[in-house]
Scaffold this active site. Structure first.
Site, PDB file in Angstrom:
ATOM      1  N   ALA A  65       0.823  -1.209   0.000  1.00 48.78           N
ATOM      2  CA  ALA A  65       0.000   0.000   0.000  1.00 48.78           C
ATOM      3  C   ALA A  65       0.857   1.260   0.000  1.00 48.78           C
ATOM      4  O   ALA A  65       0.585   2.220   0.707  1.00 48.78           O
ATOM      5  CB  ALA A  65      -0.925   0.002   1.210  1.00 48.78           C
ATOM      6  N   CYS A  66       1.885   1.262  -0.823  1.00 51.24           N
ATOM      7  CA  CYS A  66       2.846   2.359  -0.879  1.00 51.24           C
ATOM      8  C   CYS A  66       2.755   3.039  -2.249  1.00 51.24           C
ATOM      9  O   CYS A  66       2.358   2.418  -3.238  1.00 51.24           O
ATOM     10  CB  CYS A  66       4.248   1.786  -0.664  1.00 51.24           C
ATOM     11  SG  CYS A  66       5.595   2.973  -0.772  1.00 51.24           S
ATOM     12  N   GLY A  67       3.131   4.281  -2.307  1.00 48.76           N
ATOM     13  CA  GLY A  67       3.184   4.973  -3.585  1.00 48.76           C
ATOM     14  C   GLY A  67       4.155   4.314  -4.558  1.00 48.76           C
ATOM     15  O   GLY A  67       4.031   4.457  -5.772  1.00 48.76           O
TER      16      GLY A  67
END
Length: 193
Positions: A65-67
């Site tokens: 769930a990271c950029g």
């Protein structure tokens, strides 16, 4: 006679030094420290890193769930393009940065497979910094392993490129995409050695 508390402290110190002492002894024999590590796969099976002997490794700490999560696509593309030539991409999910990897092993596997079609080796969730830092990352971030860029992992998707000889060739911070020319050229150069 030494009190039991002192013995426990001494034992703890010796255990914390053990990986360093083993790796120093192995280096004296010419064996790569990276091949001495073991880790558990995402499915919980112990993997001996000696299976990567003779390979070029790209080690990355990952999160769902990271950029930077779309880098999974580029990591898989590298795996598909260069795997037959000896590149092994290995990813270690980590929840230490913004709590961006909260899922179970099964959720991580499902996400990586369904969203990015990941086929490279995924390992169990680990700590890449701090008091519970995995031994592999303790070594990777050391001055011994990475003299030009040692120090703490700062975010998800930091990448370490390790040559066939087991030496760290380069460290790429999160913002450097795995498909960038500098990473691809370094991999191609390492695979020719």
């Amino acid at each position: 006679m030494m009190p039991s508390r002192s013995i426990a402290i001494l034992a703890g110190v010796l255990l914390s030094l053990a990986p360093t002492l083993v790796h120093s002894a192995e280096n004296a024999k010419g064996t790569s420290p990276v091949l001495e590590f073991k880790a558990k796969s995402l499915e919980g099976k112990e993997v001996d890193f000696s299976k990567y002997q003779g390979k070029v490794l790209l080690v990355v700490n990952s999160a769902s769930a990271c950029g930077y999560t779309p880098q999974y696509k580029d990591l898989e593309a590298l795996h598909e393009k260069f795997g037959k030539d000896g590149l092994a991409v290995v990813a270690f999910p980590c929840n230490q940065f913004g709590k961006q990897e909260p899922g179970s092993a099964q959720k991580i596997r499902d996400f990586c497979t369904s969203k990015f079609h990941v086929t490279f080796d995924l390992f169990e969730k680990i700590d890449v910094k701090g008091k519970n830092q995995s031994p592999l990352y303790k070594w990777l971030t050391s001055e011994e392993a990475t003299p030009t860029d040692p120090g703490v992992v700062k975010w998800n998707f930091e990448k370490f490129l390790i040559g066939r000889d087991g030496k760290v060739i380069a460290r790429y911070r999160s913002r450097v995409n795995p498909s960038s020319p500098e990473v691809v050229e370094a991999i191609e150069t390492a695979l020719k050695k």
